[in-house]
Design an enzyme around this catalytic site. Structure first.
Site, PDB file in Angstrom:
ATOM      1  N   THR A  30      12.141  -2.510  39.809  1.00 33.84           N
ATOM      2  CA  THR A  30      12.630  -1.183  39.421  1.00 33.84           C
ATOM      3  C   THR A  30      12.433  -0.205  40.572  1.00 33.84           C
ATOM      4  O   THR A  30      13.328   0.586  40.895  1.00 33.84           O
ATOM      5  CB  THR A  30      11.897  -0.685  38.149  1.00 33.84           C
ATOM      6  OG1 THR A  30      11.752  -1.773  37.240  1.00 33.84           O
ATOM      7  CG2 THR A  30      12.655   0.441  37.478  1.00 33.84           C
ATOM      8  N   GLY A  83       7.178   1.479  38.914  1.00 33.62           N
ATOM      9  CA  GLY A  83       7.433   0.786  37.656  1.00 33.62           C
ATOM     10  C   GLY A  83       6.144   0.417  36.941  1.00 33.62           C
ATOM     11  O   GLY A  83       5.049   0.831  37.341  1.00 33.62           O
ATOM     12  N   ALA A  84       6.262  -0.366  35.883  1.00 34.87           N
ATOM     13  CA  ALA A  84       5.086  -0.837  35.134  1.00 34.87           C
ATOM     14  C   ALA A  84       5.441  -2.133  34.434  1.00 34.87           C
ATOM     15  O   ALA A  84       6.614  -2.422  34.207  1.00 34.87           O
ATOM     16  CB  ALA A  84       4.660   0.212  34.106  1.00 34.87           C
ATOM     17  N   ASP A  85       4.409  -2.889  34.108  1.00 31.72           N
ATOM     18  CA  ASP A  85       4.634  -4.130  33.353  1.00 31.72           C
ATOM     19  C   ASP A  85       4.561  -3.868  31.853  1.00 31.72           C
ATOM     20  O   ASP A  85       5.288  -4.473  31.080  1.00 31.72           O
ATOM     21  CB  ASP A  85       3.593  -5.180  33.755  1.00 31.72           C
ATOM     22  CG  ASP A  85       3.734  -5.526  35.221  1.00 31.72           C
ATOM     23  OD1 ASP A  85       4.868  -5.806  35.646  1.00 31.72           O
ATOM     24  OD2 ASP A  85       2.725  -5.483  35.949  1.00 31.72           O
ATOM     25  N   LYS A  95      -0.080  -2.701  35.346  1.00 35.10           N
ATOM     26  CA  LYS A  95       0.778  -2.935  36.497  1.00 35.10           C
ATOM     27  C   LYS A  95       0.205  -4.102  37.310  1.00 35.10           C
ATOM     28  O   LYS A  95      -0.880  -4.565  37.044  1.00 35.10           O
ATOM     29  CB  LYS A  95       0.827  -1.675  37.390  1.00 35.10           C
ATOM     30  CG  LYS A  95       1.585  -0.523  36.729  1.00 35.10           C
ATOM     31  CD  LYS A  95       1.589   0.733  37.565  1.00 35.10           C
ATOM     32  CE  LYS A  95       1.977   0.562  38.984  1.00 35.10           C
ATOM     33  NZ  LYS A  95       3.275  -0.092  39.219  1.00 35.10           N
ATOM     34  N   GLU A 104      -0.780   0.469  45.034  1.00 37.26           N
ATOM     35  CA  GLU A 104      -0.105   1.333  44.049  1.00 37.26           C
ATOM     36  C   GLU A 104      -1.096   2.326  43.455  1.00 37.26           C
ATOM     37  O   GLU A 104      -0.779   3.496  43.252  1.00 37.26           O
ATOM     38  CB  GLU A 104       0.499   0.484  42.932  1.00 37.26           C
ATOM     39  CG  GLU A 104       1.707  -0.319  43.374  1.00 37.26           C
ATOM     40  CD  GLU A 104       2.198  -1.291  42.316  1.00 37.26           C
ATOM     41  OE1 GLU A 104       3.346  -1.688  42.406  1.00 37.26           O
ATOM     42  OE2 GLU A 104       1.427  -1.667  41.414  1.00 37.26           O
ATOM     43  N   LYS A 122       9.452  -2.624  28.440  1.00 40.11           N
ATOM     44  CA  LYS A 122       8.071  -2.444  28.913  1.00 40.11           C
ATOM     45  C   LYS A 122       7.221  -1.623  27.938  1.00 40.11           C
ATOM     46  O   LYS A 122       5.999  -1.543  28.082  1.00 40.11           O
ATOM     47  CB  LYS A 122       8.060  -1.749  30.279  1.00 40.11           C
ATOM     48  CG  LYS A 122       8.901  -2.431  31.356  1.00 40.11           C
ATOM     49  CD  LYS A 122       8.334  -3.766  31.732  1.00 40.11           C
ATOM     50  CE  LYS A 122       9.093  -4.454  32.859  1.00 40.11           C
ATOM     51  NZ  LYS A 122       9.045  -3.793  34.135  1.00 40.11           N
TER      52      LYS A 122
HETATM   53  C1  A5P Z   1       3.931  -4.339  41.341  1.00 37.33           C
HETATM   54  O1  A5P Z   1       2.658  -4.748  41.751  1.00 37.33           O
HETATM   55  C2  A5P Z   1       3.920  -3.909  39.933  1.00 37.33           C
HETATM   56  O2  A5P Z   1       2.921  -3.038  39.561  1.00 37.33           O
HETATM   57  C3  A5P Z   1       5.257  -3.385  39.465  1.00 37.33           C
HETATM   58  O3  A5P Z   1       5.335  -1.994  39.512  1.00 37.33           O
HETATM   59  C4  A5P Z   1       5.418  -3.813  38.076  1.00 37.33           C
HETATM   60  O4  A5P Z   1       5.128  -5.189  38.057  1.00 37.33           O
HETATM   61  C5  A5P Z   1       6.826  -3.576  37.556  1.00 37.33           C
HETATM   62  O5  A5P Z   1       7.700  -4.423  38.216  1.00 37.33           O
HETATM   63  P1  A5P Z   1       9.213  -4.548  37.838  1.00 37.33           P
HETATM   64  O6  A5P Z   1       9.823  -3.219  38.089  1.00 37.33           O
HETATM   65  O7  A5P Z   1       9.725  -5.601  38.783  1.00 37.33           O
HETATM   66  O8  A5P Z   1       9.302  -4.976  36.427  1.00 37.33           O
END
Ligand code: A5P
Length: 225
Positions: A30, A83-85, A95, A104, A122
């Site tokens: 993202t 972004g975030a997981d 994350k 991050e 998410k």
């Molecule tokens: C990277 O280390 C992560 O914190 C990403 O921000 C998180 O995994 C979100 O990734 P995507 O945008 O690929 O889902």
């Protein structure tokens, strides 16, 4: 489609950038779409300088001709977009699935605002189903893993496709934890885990998110403040 929701939030997020800002670039798919949008705007005359949270994001920014600063050239970042997981209704996040969690978190801590961009998949009621990534120093790492297993977590090293250990941009390892009992108390888990010497950082981001842009499957983008 998830990719369309991610693109929609990336397009929305650049509207918050203003000339003169120092902008933190997150990591992951993202954030990569956001970096593409920043690049387009810079080519049209937007005057910002950026700091990247990973070598991958730095590479993308360079390719997109976004002016970059190194982290040690700045004490403050106006806005980081990442972004975030997983994210819950209190804007608490997990994350780190991309392995960039330590950088991050450093960027987030230096930022006046962390604008989180996610697709609706998410958003969760309870954090934890996606597991928790930890950045762990190599020295004594097997003992760290054993200790975390004794504490009741399932733990696996992040590996590269060829079976070698994944190394973070800081030369550390990633240990992926799974919680075995639910629901978890993120604050308590964070306290227990970060207490283990050798664990440099966890993927819990419990207080960092400012505003959140959520991409919906219908194409709309919702702002959570
Ligand atoms: C990277 O280390 C992560 O914190 C990403 O921000 C998180 O995994 C979100 O990734 P995507 O945008 O690929 O889902």
């Amino acid at each position: 489609m998830t990719i369309e929701m991610k693109k929609a939030v990336a397009v929305e997020a650049v509207k918050y950038l203003k000339d003169g800002m120092v902008v933190g670039l997150g990591s992951g798919t993202t954030a990569a779409l956001f970096i593409d949008q920043v690049s387009l705007l810079c080519k049209k005359g937007l005057s910002i300088r950026a700091v990247a949270s990973s070598k991958a994001s730095e590479r993308l920014a360079k390719e997109g001709k976004i002016p970059l600063l190194s982290i040690n050239e700045v004490n403050m970042i106006h806005m980081t977009v990442d972004g975030a997981d997983e994210i819950d209704s209190k804007k608490r996040m997990i994350k780190g699935k991309g392995g960039a969690l330590l950088r991050e978190k450093i960027l987030a801590s230096m930022s006046k605002e962390l604008l989180v961009i996610v697709d609706e998949t998410k958003m969760v009621d309870h954090l934890g189903a996606c597991g928790l990534s930890l950045e762990v120093v190599q020295f004594g790492c097997f003992a760290v893993k054993a200790r975390l297993e004794d504490m009741g977590y399932k733990a696996e090293w992040r590996l590269n496709p060829d079976g070698s250990f994944f190394s973070t941009d800081n030369g550390n390892l990633i240990l992926d934890l799974q919680f075995l009992t639910f629901p978890i108390d993120p604050k308590e888990e964070e306290k227990r885990i970060i207490y283990v010497p050798g664990v440099v950082e966890t993927g819990f981001f419990l207080h960092q998110a400012s505003r959140v842009l959520v991409g919906r499957s219908g194409g709309q983008v919702e702002m959570i403040v």
